[in-house]
Design a protein around this motif. Structure first.
Motif: not given
Length: 66
Positions: A2, A4, A62-64, A34, A36-37
């Motif tokens: 992935s 990020l 954080t995103f993908e 997307n 993620r955190s």
């Protein structure tokens, strides 16, 4: 694998730091998908007449990337 990406968001709330963090994620999710955190890097507050009137966070989200 992935890919990020991390963006930095400044957010605030009159209720508390947790609410400010939620505001950061809520606002970011309007234009970023997307997620993620979230990492809260810094916390601060503004004070007036001896009382906290605004809670602030510096959040890294954080995103993908697809």
């Amino acid at each position: 694998m992935s890919v990020l990406k991390v963006i930095e968001i400044l957010a605030s709330s009159e209720k508390g730091w947790e609410d400010a963090a939620g505001n950061a994620v809520r606002e970011a999710s309007k234009s970023v998908k997307n997620i993620r955190s979230v990492y809260i890097q810094e916390q601060s507050a503004t004070v007036s007449d001896g009382k906290i009137v605004q809670y602030r966070v510096n959040a890294k989200i954080t995103f993908e990337v697809k």
